[in-house]
Design an enzyme around this catalytic site. Structure first.
Site, PDB file in Angstrom:
ATOM      1  N   GLN A 248       0.834  -1.198   0.000  1.00 27.53           N
ATOM      2  CA  GLN A 248       0.000   0.000   0.000  1.00 27.53           C
ATOM      3  C   GLN A 248       0.872   1.252   0.000  1.00 27.53           C
ATOM      4  O   GLN A 248       2.089   1.187   0.196  1.00 27.53           O
ATOM      5  CB  GLN A 248      -0.908   0.014   1.230  1.00 27.53           C
ATOM      6  CG  GLN A 248      -0.152  -0.108   2.542  1.00 27.53           C
ATOM      7  CD  GLN A 248      -1.010  -0.592   3.689  1.00 27.53           C
ATOM      8  OE1 GLN A 248      -2.202  -0.803   3.560  1.00 27.53           O
ATOM      9  NE2 GLN A 248      -0.405  -0.766   4.848  1.00 27.53           N
TER      10      GLN A 248
ATOM     11  N   HIS B  84     -11.931   5.288  18.057  1.00 26.38           N
ATOM     12  CA  HIS B  84     -11.243   4.204  18.762  1.00 26.38           C
ATOM     13  C   HIS B  84     -11.857   3.902  20.125  1.00 26.38           C
ATOM     14  O   HIS B  84     -11.823   2.745  20.566  1.00 26.38           O
ATOM     15  CB  HIS B  84      -9.747   4.516  18.857  1.00 26.38           C
ATOM     16  CG  HIS B  84      -9.062   4.441  17.519  1.00 26.38           C
ATOM     17  ND1 HIS B  84      -8.780   5.555  16.772  1.00 26.38           N
ATOM     18  CD2 HIS B  84      -8.658   3.365  16.784  1.00 26.38           C
ATOM     19  CE1 HIS B  84      -8.205   5.186  15.640  1.00 26.38           C
ATOM     20  NE2 HIS B  84      -8.124   3.875  15.611  1.00 26.38           N
TER      21      HIS B  84
ATOM     22  N   ASP C  35      -1.761   1.374  13.202  1.00 23.98           N
ATOM     23  CA  ASP C  35      -1.420   2.710  13.704  1.00 23.98           C
ATOM     24  C   ASP C  35      -1.279   2.751  15.218  1.00 23.98           C
ATOM     25  O   ASP C  35      -0.846   3.758  15.781  1.00 23.98           O
ATOM     26  CB  ASP C  35      -2.452   3.744  13.254  1.00 23.98           C
ATOM     27  CG  ASP C  35      -3.885   3.331  13.580  1.00 23.98           C
ATOM     28  OD1 ASP C  35      -4.086   2.596  14.564  1.00 23.98           O
ATOM     29  OD2 ASP C  35      -4.799   3.735  12.836  1.00 23.98           O
TER      30      ASP C  35
ATOM     31  N   ASP D 174      -0.753  -7.262  11.757  1.00 25.02           N
ATOM     32  CA  ASP D 174      -0.915  -6.308  10.657  1.00 25.02           C
ATOM     33  C   ASP D 174      -0.002  -6.736   9.518  1.00 25.02           C
ATOM     34  O   ASP D 174       1.173  -7.060   9.738  1.00 25.02           O
ATOM     35  CB  ASP D 174      -0.577  -4.886  11.104  1.00 25.02           C
ATOM     36  CG  ASP D 174      -0.976  -3.851  10.062  1.00 25.02           C
ATOM     37  OD1 ASP D 174      -2.040  -3.243  10.223  1.00 25.02           O
ATOM     38  OD2 ASP D 174      -0.231  -3.670   9.079  1.00 25.02           O
TER      39      ASP D 174
ATOM     40  N   ASP E 286      -0.275 -11.912   7.067  1.00 21.95           N
ATOM     41  CA  ASP E 286      -1.663 -11.918   6.621  1.00 21.95           C
ATOM     42  C   ASP E 286      -2.536 -12.478   7.734  1.00 21.95           C
ATOM     43  O   ASP E 286      -2.250 -13.547   8.280  1.00 21.95           O
ATOM     44  CB  ASP E 286      -1.791 -12.775   5.359  1.00 21.95           C
ATOM     45  CG  ASP E 286      -3.220 -12.865   4.878  1.00 21.95           C
ATOM     46  OD1 ASP E 286      -3.921 -13.819   5.306  1.00 21.95           O
ATOM     47  OD2 ASP E 286      -3.644 -12.014   4.092  1.00 21.95           O
ATOM     48  N   ALA E 287      -3.591 -11.761   8.086  1.00 24.24           N
ATOM     49  CA  ALA E 287      -4.415 -12.150   9.233  1.00 24.24           C
ATOM     50  C   ALA E 287      -5.030 -13.529   9.045  1.00 24.24           C
ATOM     51  O   ALA E 287      -5.067 -14.340   9.983  1.00 24.24           O
ATOM     52  CB  ALA E 287      -5.513 -11.105   9.458  1.00 24.24           C
TER      53      ALA E 287
ATOM     54  N   ASP F 134      -9.919  -4.288  12.893  1.00 25.59           N
ATOM     55  CA  ASP F 134      -9.869  -2.900  12.417  1.00 25.59           C
ATOM     56  C   ASP F 134      -9.183  -2.843  11.056  1.00 25.59           C
ATOM     57  O   ASP F 134      -8.154  -2.196  10.887  1.00 25.59           O
ATOM     58  CB  ASP F 134      -9.130  -2.036  13.441  1.00 25.59           C
ATOM     59  CG  ASP F 134      -9.257  -0.548  13.147  1.00 25.59           C
ATOM     60  OD1 ASP F 134     -10.181  -0.171  12.410  1.00 25.59           O
ATOM     61  OD2 ASP F 134      -8.428   0.230  13.653  1.00 25.59           O
TER      62      ASP F 134
END
EC number: 2.5.1.16
Length: 510
Positions: free
Chosen positions: A244, A274, A298, A318, A352-353, A370
């Site tokens: 990305q 949040h 983040d 993540d 990768d989740a 999220d």
């Protein structure tokens, strides 16, 4: 095979590499700026191949005695149009009234026609040089496909993440120009041109090469200008990863994160998002000691979780290490997440989740999901029935899952599709929403694979800026202008959520 023929065949490798590179750059840029990667890549590839077919047909009208000269001209034109394409499109997109799609497909068509003429001209040149036809075809196509293979591997793994799309475009433009210069020099005696005409061609090649070199050197500045015009604020971080494009902007005290051009948070109101995402779940699972965060690179969801002293361990998964590294080290961003990644209770996994869930054996009391919005199929799979079933294996019987689920006001079918997908996967659900000024009305869904009841909390054990008993009660109530539409669950074989998302936001966003 003599030296001249060998060099022409080598030129095929470079020409094929450059041609595919421009196609990939256009597709990646369209996906980045317009979203819906499947549609963008499909339409770009279709238009490009059609244009190449036109170019192949047009090549028949090039006279035999002008093949070398026209090949040099073609290489310069391809290098110029292809080299500047990414920079031009970036700058154009930042102009609100610019006909971006028209220019995008016009560029793709022009480059495709020019590239489509190249290989037929090379084959005719080789045939005129007494190359055996069967050998000619096999060699040309072999090097054509090898060039395509090389770029298809280098582009996503090395070029795009390390150089960026703009600099990569200029690099391949220089490659085309180098082929033109080499052809002009090596075959100068066969061009059939006067010294004055050869000098004019050399001058044109030098001008194109100089322009592309200047663009290559100024690529970062061009990208910065275009993104500054697009986002409107000072850019303090801009990173391209294999996954990305990350851009962080600042205006006064407002920090904003954009992923692939889409706003992820504003520091002025992210606490609303949040707190709403994290606190209702953690207040409802009073004994929560182990928490899973999927996405959230983040660290802002982490910041909320770590307020609870009873939480002993948080695993954050993540995909992008550049994301978690940025928010672990950049001073302003570390201050925003309150050094969440430095907390000894936190373990960061860059993976990768879905793949991580398949191999992990850990169980959690609360799972916070999220992910970015489901704007393409690669993200849409993370909102699917199989993914949620896989996640349920890692959540305790009394545990809760909470998912950011887009906007129930602006994207109602997308929002309620997430709810329907969770129910299809065997969860009980409790939808809710909160007003986040930078996003508008935003939606979340609490879900439980095991427990049968949930009551919104009336008090919070940690300091809050947004949530109290009244706002929490309001979050779980939907006004009449946010009705539940009829939708189907999101399955891997249909990815209905991606379709809903594109249709919902069409007309809301540019």
């Amino acid at each position: 095979m003599n030296r001249g023929n060998a060099l022409l065949v080598l030129a095929v490798f470079v020409v094929a590499s450059c041609g595919l590179a421009y196609e990939l750059i256009a597709g990646a840029l369209a996906s980045y700026l317009l979203g819906d990667s499947i549609l963008q890549f499909s339409s770009i590839i279709g238009a490009y191949l059609f244009a190449m077919g036109i170019g192949s047909w047009v090549s028949r009208y090039v006279a035999d005695d002008a093949l070398l000269a026209r090949f040099v001209d073609l290489e310069l034109l391809v290098g110029l149009f292809g080299g500047v394409s990414a920079a031009a499109l970036f700058l154009l997109f930042a102009l609100e009234s610019a006909p971006f799609r028209l220019v995008l497909y016009a560029l793709v068509t022009v480059i495709g026609v020019l590239v489509g003429m190249e290989i037929p001209l090379v084959m005719r040149m080789l045939h005129r040089r007494q190359a055996k036809f069967s050998d000619l075809v096999s060699r040309v196509l072999t090097f054509d496909y090898l060039g395509a293979l090389a770029v298809s591997l280098l582009f996503p793994l090395v070029l795009a993440p390390r150089l960026g799309l703009v600099r990569t475009g200029f690099l391949f433009g220089l490659c085309n120009t180098a082929i033109a210069v080499w052809t002009l020099w090596h075959f100068r005696a066969e061009l059939g041109l006067s010294a004055r005409l050869r000098g004019a061609m050399a001058w044109r090649a030098g001008m194109v090469g100089a322009a592309l070199l200047a663009g290559f050197a100024a690529s970062d500045r061009l990208t910065h200008w275009s993104e500054r015009a697009l986002f409107g604020d000072e850019i303090i971080h801009a990173i391209s990863s294999p996954y990305q494009r990350l851009v962080v902007t600042r205006w006064k005290d407002d920090l904003r994160l954009y992923i692939n051009g889409n706003l992820q948070f504003s520091s002025r109101d992210e606490y609303r998002y949040h707190e709403a995402l994290v606190l209702p779940a953690l207040e409802s699972v009073r004994g929560a000691r182990r928490v899973l965060v999927l996405g959230g690179g983040d660290g802002l969801a982490l910041r909320q979780i770590l307020k609870y002293p009873q939480v002993e361990h948080v695993t954050l998964v993540d995909l992008d290490p550049r994301m978690t590294s940025l928010f672990s080290h950049a001073e302003a961003l570390v201050a925003l997440n309150q050094h969440a990644f430095s907390d000894p209770r936190v373990t960061v996994v860059n993976a990768d989740a879905g793949q991580w869930l398949q191999t992990a054996a850990d169980m959690f009391d609360v799972a916070i999901v999220d992910f970015p919005d489901p704007s393409n199929f690669s993200i849409g799979k993370l909102y699917s029935v199989p993914f949620y079933r896989l996640l349920s294996r890692h959540v305790a019987d009394t545990g809760l899952v909470v998912i950011q689920a887009t906007s129930p006001y602006f994207a109602p079918r997308s929002y309620w599709c997430v709810d329907a997908t969770l129910k299809e996967a065997g969860y009980r659900t409790w939808p809710y929403h909160a007003l986040v000024p930078s996003f508008g009305e935003w939606g979340f869904i609490l879900a439980a694979p095991g427990r049968a009841d949930f009551r919104p909390p009336t008090t919070y054990r940690v300091p809050t800026r947004f949530l109290d008993a009244d706002t929490t009660h309001q979050m779980f109530s939907f006004a009449p202008d946010m009705p539940r539409p009829q939708v189907e669950p999101n399955r891997l074989n249909n990815q209905s959520l991606v379709r809903y998302f594109e249709e919902d936001w069409h007309g809301v966003l540019r």
